[in-house]
Design a protein around this motif. Structure first.
Motif, PDB file in Angstrom:
ATOM      1  N   ILE A 620       0.815  -1.205   0.084  1.00 52.09           N
ATOM      2  CA  ILE A 620      -0.140   0.002   0.043  1.00 52.09           C
ATOM      3  C   ILE A 620       0.751   1.123   0.007  1.00 52.09           C
ATOM      4  O   ILE A 620       1.811   1.473   0.707  1.00 52.09           O
ATOM      5  N   GLY A 621       0.700   2.147  -0.794  1.00 47.76           N
ATOM      6  CA  GLY A 621       1.634   3.556  -0.990  1.00 47.76           C
ATOM      7  C   GLY A 621       0.686   4.424  -1.502  1.00 47.76           C
ATOM      8  O   GLY A 621      -0.610   4.564  -1.450  1.00 47.76           O
ATOM      9  N   CYS A 622       1.144   5.660  -1.559  1.00 44.80           N
ATOM     10  CA  CYS A 622       0.427   6.912  -2.060  1.00 44.80           C
ATOM     11  C   CYS A 622       0.995   7.501  -3.169  1.00 44.80           C
ATOM     12  O   CYS A 622       2.095   7.256  -3.799  1.00 44.80           O
ATOM     13  N   ILE A 623       0.106   8.227  -3.824  1.00 44.76           N
ATOM     14  CA  ILE A 623       0.658   9.034  -4.986  1.00 44.76           C
ATOM     15  C   ILE A 623       1.256  10.461  -4.522  1.00 44.76           C
ATOM     16  O   ILE A 623       0.329  10.963  -3.800  1.00 44.76           O
ATOM     17  N   VAL A 624       2.308  10.580  -4.776  1.00 40.02           N
ATOM     18  CA  VAL A 624       2.960  12.081  -4.337  1.00 40.02           C
ATOM     19  C   VAL A 624       2.423  12.859  -5.441  1.00 40.02           C
ATOM     20  O   VAL A 624       3.179  13.076  -6.299  1.00 40.02           O
ATOM     21  N   GLU A 625       1.563  13.720  -5.434  1.00 41.82           N
ATOM     22  CA  GLU A 625       1.245  14.792  -6.286  1.00 41.82           C
ATOM     23  C   GLU A 625       0.774  16.177  -5.689  1.00 41.82           C
ATOM     24  O   GLU A 625       0.279  16.884  -6.510  1.00 41.82           O
ATOM     25  N   VAL A 626       0.953  16.260  -4.653  1.00 38.81           N
ATOM     26  CA  VAL A 626       0.911  17.594  -3.873  1.00 38.81           C
ATOM     27  C   VAL A 626       2.105  17.923  -3.105  1.00 38.81           C
ATOM     28  O   VAL A 626       2.491  16.915  -2.360  1.00 38.81           O
ATOM     29  N   PRO A 627       2.631  19.141  -3.015  1.00 39.77           N
ATOM     30  CA  PRO A 627       4.016  19.546  -2.572  1.00 39.77           C
ATOM     31  C   PRO A 627       3.891  19.099  -1.149  1.00 39.77           C
ATOM     32  O   PRO A 627       4.799  18.620  -0.730  1.00 39.77           O
ATOM     33  N   THR A 651       3.086  18.398 -10.988  1.00 34.02           N
ATOM     34  CA  THR A 651       3.531  19.617 -11.871  1.00 34.02           C
ATOM     35  C   THR A 651       2.412  20.895 -11.724  1.00 34.02           C
ATOM     36  O   THR A 651       2.996  21.886 -11.356  1.00 34.02           O
ATOM     37  N   GLN A 652       1.346  20.424 -11.670  1.00 34.62           N
ATOM     38  CA  GLN A 652       0.054  21.392 -11.738  1.00 34.62           C
ATOM     39  C   GLN A 652      -0.036  22.077 -10.315  1.00 34.62           C
ATOM     40  O   GLN A 652       0.048  23.203 -10.206  1.00 34.62           O
ATOM     41  N   THR A 653       0.184  21.271  -9.288  1.00 36.58           N
ATOM     42  CA  THR A 653       0.172  21.705  -8.013  1.00 36.58           C
ATOM     43  C   THR A 653       1.390  22.555  -7.364  1.00 36.58           C
ATOM     44  O   THR A 653       1.209  23.481  -6.713  1.00 36.58           O
ATOM     45  N   THR A 654       2.515  22.058  -8.007  1.00 36.34           N
ATOM     46  CA  THR A 654       3.800  22.964  -7.553  1.00 36.34           C
ATOM     47  C   THR A 654       3.937  24.157  -8.443  1.00 36.34           C
ATOM     48  O   THR A 654       4.232  25.136  -7.714  1.00 36.34           O
ATOM     49  N   LEU A 655       3.414  24.121  -9.543  1.00 44.64           N
ATOM     50  CA  LEU A 655       3.632  25.490 -10.426  1.00 44.64           C
ATOM     51  C   LEU A 655       2.288  26.234 -10.226  1.00 44.64           C
ATOM     52  O   LEU A 655       2.346  27.441 -10.731  1.00 44.64           O
ATOM     53  N   GLY A 656       1.368  25.723  -9.837  1.00 45.30           N
ATOM     54  CA  GLY A 656      -0.019  26.379  -9.762  1.00 45.30           C
ATOM     55  C   GLY A 656      -0.488  26.631 -11.160  1.00 45.30           C
ATOM     56  O   GLY A 656      -1.236  27.647 -11.254  1.00 45.30           O
ATOM     57  N   ILE A 657      -0.498  25.658 -12.117  1.00 41.76           N
ATOM     58  CA  ILE A 657      -0.612  25.930 -13.282  1.00 41.76           C
ATOM     59  C   ILE A 657      -1.710  24.714 -13.787  1.00 41.76           C
ATOM     60  O   ILE A 657      -1.438  23.508 -13.572  1.00 41.76           O
ATOM     61  N   SER A 658      -2.570  24.987 -14.299  1.00 45.20           N
ATOM     62  CA  SER A 658      -3.771  24.136 -14.776  1.00 45.20           C
ATOM     63  C   SER A 658      -3.323  23.286 -15.703  1.00 45.20           C
ATOM     64  O   SER A 658      -2.869  23.746 -16.845  1.00 45.20           O
ATOM     65  N   ARG A 659      -3.369  21.940 -15.800  1.00 44.80           N
ATOM     66  CA  ARG A 659      -2.900  21.105 -16.561  1.00 44.80           C
ATOM     67  C   ARG A 659      -3.780  21.103 -17.789  1.00 44.80           C
ATOM     68  O   ARG A 659      -3.292  20.578 -18.993  1.00 44.80           O
ATOM     69  N   ASP A 660      -5.087  21.639 -17.754  1.00 47.50           N
ATOM     70  CA  ASP A 660      -5.918  21.566 -18.609  1.00 47.50           C
ATOM     71  C   ASP A 660      -5.946  22.920 -19.491  1.00 47.50           C
ATOM     72  O   ASP A 660      -6.693  22.810 -20.492  1.00 47.50           O
ATOM     73  N   ASP A 676      12.505  26.703 -20.860  1.00 47.41           N
ATOM     74  CA  ASP A 676      12.937  25.989 -22.263  1.00 47.41           C
ATOM     75  C   ASP A 676      12.018  24.705 -22.526  1.00 47.41           C
ATOM     76  O   ASP A 676      12.215  24.344 -23.616  1.00 47.41           O
ATOM     77  N   ASP A 677      11.339  24.316 -21.678  1.00 45.55           N
ATOM     78  CA  ASP A 677      10.724  22.892 -21.993  1.00 45.55           C
ATOM     79  C   ASP A 677       9.101  23.265 -21.414  1.00 45.55           C
ATOM     80  O   ASP A 677       9.038  23.633 -20.309  1.00 45.55           O
ATOM     81  N   ASP A 678       8.155  22.627 -21.974  1.00 46.88           N
ATOM     82  CA  ASP A 678       6.775  22.359 -21.475  1.00 46.88           C
ATOM     83  C   ASP A 678       6.851  21.490 -20.152  1.00 46.88           C
ATOM     84  O   ASP A 678       7.299  20.229 -20.322  1.00 46.88           O
ATOM     85  N   PRO A 679       6.490  22.139 -18.972  1.00 46.62           N
ATOM     86  CA  PRO A 679       6.900  21.393 -17.722  1.00 46.62           C
ATOM     87  C   PRO A 679       5.787  19.980 -17.676  1.00 46.62           C
ATOM     88  O   PRO A 679       5.939  19.393 -16.964  1.00 46.62           O
ATOM     89  N   PHE A 680       4.932  20.243 -18.606  1.00 47.68           N
ATOM     90  CA  PHE A 680       3.914  19.037 -18.473  1.00 47.68           C
ATOM     91  C   PHE A 680       4.371  17.772 -19.489  1.00 47.68           C
ATOM     92  O   PHE A 680       3.873  16.824 -19.395  1.00 47.68           O
TER      93      PHE A 680
END
Ligand code: PEP
Ligand code: MG
Length: 758
Positions: A620-627, A651-660, A676-680
């Motif tokens: 059992i584990g977790c997804i690390v997806e919020v800072p 990426t969405q939550t760290t940059l505060g950029i909506s992935r959509d 330089d690169d699209d962070p998504f």
């Protein structure tokens, strides 16, 4: 004198084009006219007088164009040429080229002034291009093209049809080996030496000036991806390079095209024309006749095929925008052929029957007419232009590609898993070498009409008891889907994510569908509407989803873990090799969330195993997806067997950029060089990378057995994979079609890391 005049007219052409900026086509038109008037086929057959007339015409045109006479002082000419080379660094095609190949703008360029040799100095003179191996197939055979009594530009411009270096019965033309046997064997020897020295297939430009051979330049030859793989594998087998070198040689991003479809050989086809198979692959699109039109159409989301008499460096942006390229002139080493191969675009050159009438928006293939906007299919492997959309078929990993990936597997440290949620994709993923499932998004298993209906019933439940009863029905669907998936991953780890999206996503939005649903479950329409209103959130992505949902309705998570354990037992009994289920909880930010849920999940798992008298190893584990999860990773790791980095949301939550919603402004950011690169697409190392680093350090400090995976889109991106290796990530997971790319990229990352350490 003929030689002098021919050289002079060539100099004027080149100088006026490169230094003054007169279009090259202007000279080509005059040249064609001169040939017509003289009644000869080749430039070489124009006599002194005809050349003199041509030159006079050129000089008049240039003077008219630039309002001053053509410079006649050799020093003026020399400085003009030097300045033009320096200035070329900033011309649009160089800018495009650098952007395409990630070459920094501030490098600048250099100029070498050197003595000239002449390939147009008589019947014992020639110019040509030689490849030490076939750039299309990679076959070890000396290959190339040449033109007698001609200069370099005649070949590279792709405006003349060159002759082969070695005899080719199909062409009915004499080869260099037959015409200039001494120079030929000299050239072959030198080319072989150069290949051994550089340890790679060479593209050699040469000139023969009155019987003496000069090598003008040598470089690693551009090649198709297939040829690149074959050459790398052959060179390693020949012990010229190591296996690790071979693995590094092939660009993982380019491997992508090998996995993509080719024209179905059994499909019915209407052939418009055939030409030289200059760059393999298949592409369908509507036809356009200019690079600009290609770019415009591509920006409008259309797939286009670029049809041209020939291409020049000015067309690069259009070639990059097109799906495929067809030219009426040029050989296998023309600009179109070389560039298309490098870009991985299917390309056919020398389509002799093609006449382009751009003004009237049409192209003629012999008697057949295709209008701008009509659809054609380019079969770059077979060298055929086909009318309409022709079905394509999937490729498998075989031959040298399989050998190379085998070597990559021996080398790489990271495992490569697949993001899949059904048996069909799991099967494809296994075929591409997936070593398990890194992410199964369970909501995607519940998309059938029945499942959605049952899910909606769950949502409509008025009490926990009611909800549990409805969940029992949904359980059957969940379990069956999991059994199906597990059977395709025998003995492998399969990571299943608990329900992630907000419940609202399962509910109909359309009032009519809402009404249908209320009838189907025999409830008042108002009741259903009310529930729909209750579910609405201002910002559902940051609302009641992921772990929050599981905490509000633990019975949903319990149903899922029961289904997971039962499916693992059932599939294991059938296949003899049970999967190792890894249950992952999304959107965790507080360790208390995981601790609370884990207790319930462990209990449900134990109960299920007891009921079946079975024992299954699970994690059992977790997804690390919020800072916050990264910042508190030390505590969270106390309740987790593994961390799965959900780099999309992270990426969405760290940059505060909506992935959509990011693409509009990110494009501007990229254009301006702010990023330089699209962070998504490629992981933002400086930001998100730091967050991940912290999570790993803190997590490992608490739990040194913590397993680490990356399951966002970045798991299939070569540049990001290179970075994950340095962090000690255990596996990356990506969509099935990116698995070969990831296997190769992971091996390259390992080699690079090892070499750096050494
Ligand atoms: C992620 O967020 O990176 C992830 C793997 O999950 P999803 O794309 O489903 O949010
Ligand atoms: Mg996510």
């Amino acid at each position: 004198p003929r030689f002098a005049y021919d050289t002079y007219r060539r100099f004027i052409q080149m100088y006026a084009t490169v230094v003054i900026g007169v279009p090259y086509s202007l000279f080509e038109e005059r040249l064609e006219l001169a040939r017509e008037r003289a009644g000869v086929e080749r430039d070489q057959d124009l006599d002194v007088e005809q050349l003199q007339q041509l030159i006079t015409g050129y000089l008049i045109d240039i003077e008219a164009d630039m309002d001053e006479p053509f410079p006649q002082d050799p020093y003026d000419q020399l400085w003009g040429a030097i300045e033009a080379v320096f200035a070329s660094w900033r011309n649009p095609r160089a800018v495009t080229y650098r952007a395409l190949h990630a070459i920094p703008d501030d490098w600048g360029t250099a100029v070498t002034v050197q003595m000239m040799v002449f390939g147009n100095s008589g019947p014992e003179s020639a110019t040509g291009v030689a490849f030490t191996r076939d750039p299309s197939t990679g076959e070890k055979r000396f290959f190339g093209e040449f033109l007698l009594n001609a200069q370099g530009e005649d070949i590279v411009a792709g405006t003349r049809t060159p002759d082969p270096l070695t005899p080719n019965p199909a062409l009915k033309r004499k080869s260099m080996r037959e015409i200039l046997p001494h120079s030929f064997s000299q050239l072959q020897q030198l080319a072989t030496m150069l290949e051994e020295h550089f340890g790679d297939m060479q593209d050699v430009e040469f000139t023969i000036d009155n019987g003496s051979l000069w090598i003008l330049q040598t470089r690693s030859g551009k090649r198709t991806v297939n040829a690149g793989i074959r050459i790398a594998v052959d060179l390693a087998k020949e012990k010229v390079i190591t296996k690790a070198d071979a693995v590094l040689r092939v660009d993982p991003a380019a491997v992508d095209q090998l996995i993509h479809p080719m024209v179905d050989p059994d499909a019915p086809k209407k052939r418009l024309a055939s030409g030289l198979p200059a760059s393999p692959g298949a592409a369908t699109g509507t036809v356009v006749f200019t690079a600009e039109a290609a770019v415009e159409a591509a920006e409008g989301g259309r797939d286009v095929i670029l049809l041209r008499p020939e291409t020049s460096p000015d067309d690069i942006h259009g070639m990059a925008a097109a799906r495929g390229i067809v030219t009426s002139r040029g050989g296998m080493t023309s600009h179109a052929a070389v560039v298309a191969r490098g870009m991985g675009r299917p390309c056919i050159t020398s389509v002799n029957s093609l006449r382009i009438d751009a003004e009237n928006g049409l192209a003629r293939f012999g008697k057949m007419v295709v209008h701008e906007g009509e659809t054609v299919t380019v079969d770059g492997s077979g060298g055929e232009v086909l009318l309409g959309k022709v079905p394509t078929i999937q490729r498998e990993v075989s031959g040298d590609f399989a050998t190379l990936l085998g070597w990559a597997d021996e080398i790489r440290q990271m495992n490569v898993r697949a993001n899949v949620d059904n048996a069909e994709d799991a099967e494809i993923a296994r075929g591409f070498g997936a070593e398990g499932v890194g992410l199964c998004r369970t909501e995607n298993m519940l998309t059938g009409d029945d499942a959605v209906h049952l899910m909606r019933k769950v949502i409509m439940s008025d009490s926990e008891r009611d909800r549990r009863a409805n969940l029992d029905e949904l359980y059957e669907v969940q379990r069956a889907a999991l059994v199906d998936l597990f059977e395709h991953m025998p003995g492998l780890p399969v990571c299943i994510r608990l329900l992630d999206p907000p419940l609202e996503e399962f509910f109909p939005r359309d009032p009519e569908k809402l009404a249908d649903f209320s009838k189907a479950i025999k409830r008042d329409y108002e009741d259903v509407l009310l529930r729909a209103e209750e579910l609405k959130e201002i910002n559902p992505m940051l609302g009641n989803r992921g772990v929050r949902l599981a905490i509000c309705f633990p019975e949903i998570a319990e149903m899922q873990i029961r289904a997971i354990m039962e499916a693992a037992i059932a599939a294991g009994q059938k296949s003899g090799a049970p999967v190792v289920p890894e249950i992952v909880v999304p959107l965790v930010s507080h360790f208390q969330e995981l601790r609370y849920l884990r207790e319930k999940l462990d209990a449900a798992a134990a109960e299920t195993m007891r009921r079946h008298s079975a024992k299954i190893r699970y994690l059992i584990g977790c997804i690390v997806e919020v800072p916050r999860a990264a910042i508190r990773a030390d505590l969270i790791a106390g309740a987790a067997d593994f961390f799965s980095f959900g780099t999309n949301d992270l990426t969405q939550t760290t940059l505060g950029i909506s992935r959509d919603d990011a693409s509009h402004f990110l494009t501007r950011y990229l254009d301006l060089g702010i990023i330089d690169d699209d962070p998504f697409v490629t992981l933002d190392r400086d930001g998100v990378g730091e967050v991940i680093t912290q999570a790993i350090e803190k997590g490992k400090a608490t739990n040194d057995k913590l397993l680490l995976g990356v399951t966002g889109e970045h798991g299939g991106d070569p540049k990001s994979i290179d970075y994950f290796e340095t962090l000690g990530i255990n596996y990356v997971s990506c969509s099935p079609y990116r698995i070969p790319v990831a296997r190769l990229a992971a091996a390259q990352a390992t080699v690079r890391a090892q070499r750096q350490a050494a």
